[in-house]
Scaffold this active site. Structure first.
Site, PDB file in Angstrom:
ATOM      1  N   ASP A  74       0.846  -1.196   0.000  1.00  0.00           N
ATOM      2  CA  ASP A  74       0.000   0.000   0.000  1.00  0.00           C
ATOM      3  C   ASP A  74       0.886   1.254   0.000  1.00  0.00           C
ATOM      4  O   ASP A  74       2.050   1.210   0.419  1.00  0.00           O
ATOM      5  CB  ASP A  74      -0.976   0.011   1.193  1.00  0.00           C
ATOM      6  N   GLU A 140      -0.087  -0.611   5.913  1.00  0.00           N
ATOM      7  CA  GLU A 140       0.996  -0.073   6.713  1.00  0.00           C
ATOM      8  C   GLU A 140       0.873   1.435   6.827  1.00  0.00           C
ATOM      9  O   GLU A 140       1.137   2.017   7.872  1.00  0.00           O
ATOM     10  CB  GLU A 140       2.346  -0.436   6.092  1.00  0.00           C
TER      11      GLU A 140
HETATM   12 ZN    ZN Z   1       6.831   2.183   4.116  1.00  0.00          ZN
END
Ligand code: ZN
Length: 384
Positions: A74, A140
């Site tokens: 992501d 994340e």
């Molecule tokens: Zn990163």
């Protein structure tokens, strides 16, 4: 088997995987890895109030040791796309640079590891002496609740054990090979609330202005927390906001508060640190200031991966490829390494971080080649 990190990185950048969207990035990896003989699992995690997130775990080999590479596909949003000199999701190579969101943070790093692993397998009849795994999350950059934490739990429940981990976050400051992150400081947020007595500003003796007490306590809490430790810089408490919220000019407020964040090293635990702060406030208040603290729950504990054979191996691989001897750093913000460290020793090593999250995020193509060579050496040495 193709193992061109630049081609893989370009294909990954072209996936619009802005958190929480998978954007085709994990499916692309799944295809590549399955073709090379990896067993690939996808795991979708969800929680009330958060977007469901797609994650990937792939492994080749059944024997120990299991070397796991961790990362995230992501990316943060591109922002104003017209401000980019190359479209953020085009994966364009211009001159000697690859442009795009995620080029360094951290699709580029994933591409390098995949290319290195495929090349290693190609040279070893398709089998590692041990196991190579990839633990890739799509969560994340945002809430990080349906990502690495749950993927690690999922893997443990499925009997997966990890021996050592490389997290491919951009760790280098100026050039590939200058820095390995071998730990991270802890992070703790708190609010200091001072209560007084509201009153008319012209009659201060009838009131008790909490701002005076707040200033006293803020000043006391800014004393050094320590002098640093073997692996860490000194801990730091930073006030981030001072709030009274008083809209009028003739009113002494009844309450004042200040928010702060502490980045702390391995001289403290969260509990001991809270005690230390509360003791300092108590001493400074000397019974004359009425105050309290609220603490936000924190899952960002301090940790350090102590020097040892695994660190030596990574340092040697970097030196052999680049001629540099990397600094072992514990600086910077938190990362998913704070969760992985509960399962196995983890080092962070990836590309150069300078353009991460910025407009025109980019990496020199040469860095992708260098990082792939380093990962390849690490794998070689790990299974030697
Ligand atoms: Zn990163």
């Amino acid at each position: 088997m193709t193992a061109d990190p630049i081609a893989i990185a370009r294909d990954l950048v072209r996936c619009r995987s802005v958190t929480p969207e998978e954007g085709g990035a994990l499916s692309f990896l799944q295809g590549l890895l399955a073709q090379a003989g990896f067993t690939v699992h996808r795991a979708i995690f969800a929680e009330p109030g958060t977007a469901p997130i797609d994650n990937l775990y792939a492994r080749i080999g059944i024997a120990k040791p299991n070397l796991v590479f961790a990362g995230h596909t992501d990316v943060v949003p591109a922002g104003h796309e017209a401000s980019w000199s190359h479209p953020p999701f085009a994966g364009e190579v211009a001159g000697d640079m690859l442009y795009g969101r995620g080029a360094v943070d951290m699709k580029g790093g994933i591409a390098c590891f995949v290319a290195a692993a495929l090349d290693y397998l190609d040279a070893n009849a398709g089998k590692p002496r041990g196991s190579i795994s990839l633990l890739i999350t799509g969560d994340e950059e945002s809430d990080a609740v349906n990502g690495t934490v749950k993927l690690l739990q999922w893997a443990a429940e499925h009997g997966e054990k990890f021996d050592h981990c490389i997290l491919g976050e951009p760790s280098n400051v100026e050039v590939v090979g200058d820095t390995i992150k071998a730990g991270r400081r802890g992070s703790l947020n708190g609010t200091l609330i001072v209560t007084g007595r509201q009153g008319h500003v012209a009659y201060p003796v009838r009131a008790d202005n909490p701002i005076r007490g707040l200033v006293t306590l803020i000043s006391a809490l800014q004393a050094p927390l320590d002098q640093g430790s073997e692996h860490f810089a000194p801990s730091n408490l930073e006030f981030t906001s001072v709030d009274v919220g008083n809209p009028t000019v003739n009113l002494i407020p009844g309450e004042a508060r200040a928010r702060f964040n502490i980045r702390y090293n391995d001289r403290h635990s969260q509990i001991a640190l809270k005690t230390l702060i509360e003791q300092r406030a108590q001493a400074a208040a000397a019974g004359r200031v009425h105050y309290s603290f609220t603490w936000q729950p924190s899952n960002a504990d301090v940790f350090v991966t102590k020097p040892g054979p695994f660190t030596d191996l990574a340092v040697a691989a970097i030196a052999e490829v680049t001629g540099r001897s990397p600094q072992l750093s514990t600086s910077g913000g938190t990362s998913d390494a704070r969760f992985i460290k509960d399962y196995c020793p983890v080092l962070e090593f990836g590309l150069v971080g300078q353009t991460m999250h910025a407009v025109d995020e980019c990496t020199p193509v040469a860095d992708l080649v260098t990082l792939t060579a380093i990962y390849r050496r690490i794998i070689e040495k790990y299974f030697a």
